[in-house]
Design a protein around this motif. Structure first.
Motif, PDB file in Angstrom:
ATOM      1  N   GLU A  91      11.567   1.772   5.553  1.00  0.00           N
ATOM      2  CA  GLU A  91      10.392   2.553   5.171  1.00  0.00           C
ATOM      3  C   GLU A  91      10.153   2.462   3.672  1.00  0.00           C
ATOM      4  O   GLU A  91      11.097   2.527   2.875  1.00  0.00           O
ATOM      5  N   SER A  92       8.900   2.306   3.280  1.00  0.00           N
ATOM      6  CA  SER A  92       8.562   2.234   1.857  1.00  0.00           C
ATOM      7  C   SER A  92       8.451   3.635   1.264  1.00  0.00           C
ATOM      8  O   SER A  92       8.027   4.582   1.935  1.00  0.00           O
ATOM      9  N   LEU A 116      -3.802   6.557  -1.707  1.00  0.00           N
ATOM     10  CA  LEU A 116      -3.945   5.212  -1.138  1.00  0.00           C
ATOM     11  C   LEU A 116      -2.717   4.796  -0.347  1.00  0.00           C
ATOM     12  O   LEU A 116      -2.820   4.225   0.742  1.00  0.00           O
ATOM     13  N   MET A 117      -1.527   5.100  -0.887  1.00  0.00           N
ATOM     14  CA  MET A 117      -0.276   4.591  -0.311  1.00  0.00           C
ATOM     15  C   MET A 117       0.523   5.713   0.329  1.00  0.00           C
ATOM     16  O   MET A 117       0.846   6.702  -0.337  1.00  0.00           O
ATOM     17  N   PRO A 118       0.888   5.580   1.595  1.00  0.00           N
ATOM     18  CA  PRO A 118       1.758   6.574   2.228  1.00  0.00           C
ATOM     19  C   PRO A 118       3.113   6.631   1.514  1.00  0.00           C
ATOM     20  O   PRO A 118       3.593   5.637   0.973  1.00  0.00           O
ATOM     21  N   THR A 143      11.791   2.832  -3.019  1.00  0.00           N
ATOM     22  CA  THR A 143      11.862   1.384  -2.812  1.00  0.00           C
ATOM     23  C   THR A 143      10.910   0.621  -3.722  1.00  0.00           C
ATOM     24  O   THR A 143      11.074  -0.587  -3.902  1.00  0.00           O
ATOM     25  N   MET A 144       9.904   1.303  -4.282  1.00  0.00           N
ATOM     26  CA  MET A 144       8.925   0.670  -5.168  1.00  0.00           C
ATOM     27  C   MET A 144       8.598   1.625  -6.311  1.00  0.00           C
ATOM     28  O   MET A 144       8.725   2.837  -6.175  1.00  0.00           O
ATOM     29  N   SER A 214       5.032  -4.646   0.422  1.00  0.00           N
ATOM     30  CA  SER A 214       6.157  -3.715   0.388  1.00  0.00           C
ATOM     31  C   SER A 214       5.746  -2.306  -0.026  1.00  0.00           C
ATOM     32  O   SER A 214       6.550  -1.378   0.043  1.00  0.00           O
ATOM     33  N   LEU A 215       4.500  -2.146  -0.456  1.00  0.00           N
ATOM     34  CA  LEU A 215       4.000  -0.818  -0.832  1.00  0.00           C
ATOM     35  C   LEU A 215       3.506  -0.018   0.372  1.00  0.00           C
ATOM     36  O   LEU A 215       3.284   1.186   0.263  1.00  0.00           O
ATOM     37  N   PHE A 216       3.336  -0.689   1.533  1.00  0.00           N
ATOM     38  CA  PHE A 216       2.710  -0.050   2.681  1.00  0.00           C
ATOM     39  C   PHE A 216       3.590  -0.165   3.918  1.00  0.00           C
ATOM     40  O   PHE A 216       4.275  -1.176   4.103  1.00  0.00           O
TER      41      PHE A 216
END
Length: 298
Positions: A91-92, A116-118, A143-144, A214-216
């Protein structure tokens, strides 16, 4: 407007004639297209190939690093690279921060990036250096990491770091439009969006596409009808965020933009996490790369 007629004395009359001349040329071009289409239909399989308009995209210089769909070497690298864990189900979780100085516009952009990003969260940077922030974020399971940089209170750059070990990409950011600046905009829901990556065709582009991916999450909630698009054209990456909308009868679909809207251009891709002094670069843009308008890298 078409070219003015130099032999007509009256300026308004010249403009009128130029407008008519342009309209006639457009009509003639349309008629030629119709005739060619009819000829092609009549010839069937024997019809000559359709002409492709010349553009910078169609005339781009040959790049031997373009990835083919069945490239076993690339698939092997994907299985063991820094993004492999994410693409096999992890999971990200993204930490977003800014430079030392911010503005209301920067904070609004950060808020919209969080929407925008979960699984994205904002943390105030204050006076801290990025190295300890990166180490702390890795320890907390992020993770990011994204860092929005600015100049004169306007967003000018974006750093995207894959945690815990890199790579780190630096983008120049332009043409930023916040949600309130977009006509007939909507507000995003909490549904996980579908991600569309377009035209990341080279080895470098493939790697940047995996960084964005990798952001989503990989399990979008399609019933939420949200879609995030990252479209590369001539090494400019256009980010758009939409929701699919349907008419009351369900027979017509259209898009409602949710924002933000921005353009990114890659400046560097660095091995490891943020180190502008001693970091090793996989790719770094230099002025001598701009020798041809038909040369693209992504």
């Amino acid at each position: 407007m078409g070219r003015l007629k130099p032999d007509v004395g009256n300026k308004l009359k010249r403009a009128e004639l130029a407008f008519k001349d342009k309209a006639n040329k457009k009509k003639e071009k349309k008629q030629r297209q119709i005739e060619r289409r009819k000829e092609a239909e009549a010839l069937g399989s024997e019809a000559p190939p359709k002409q492709v308009p010349k553009s910078l995209d169609t005339m781009r210089e040959y790049d031997e690093t373009v990835v083919q769909p069945d490239d076993e070497e690339v698939m092997g690298e994907d299985a063991i690279d820094e993004f492999a864990e994410h693409f096999t189900g992890a999971e990200s979780k993204t930490l977003i921060t800014t430079g030392h100085y911010t503005s209301p516009e920067i904070m609004q952009l950060v808020d919209e990036l969080v929407d925008l990003m979960p699984n994205a969260e904002y943390r105030k940077r204050g006076t801290a250096d990025l190295k300890p922030i990166i180490e702390g974020a890795s320890e907390r399971g992020y993770t990011m990491m994204m860092v929005v940089t600015s100049k004169a209170k306007k967003a000018t750059g974006l750093w995207v770091v894959k945690l815990p070990a890199g790579p780190t990409a630096h983008f120049r950011m332009t043409s930023v439009r916040l949600r309130k600046q977009i006509r007939n905009h909507g507000r995003p829901t909490s549904h996980r969006p579908e991600l569309v990556l377009n035209n990341f065709g080279t080895r470098l582009g493939h790697r940047i596409g995996r960084l964005f991916g990798s952001l989503f999450p990989h399990d979008p909630q399609f019933h939420g009808r949200r879609v995030v698009t990252l479209h590369n054209q001539r090494d400019f990456v256009f980010l758009r965020h939409h929701r699919y909308m349907f008419s009351e009868t369900g027979q017509r679909a259209y898009l409602q933009e949710l924002g933000p809207r921005l353009t990114l251009r890659l400046r560097s891709l660095q091995l490891g996490t943020f180190d502008t002094t001693h970091g090793l670069y996989e790719w770094h843009h230099t002025p001598d790369m701009d020798t041809s308008r038909r040369r693209f890298f992504l």
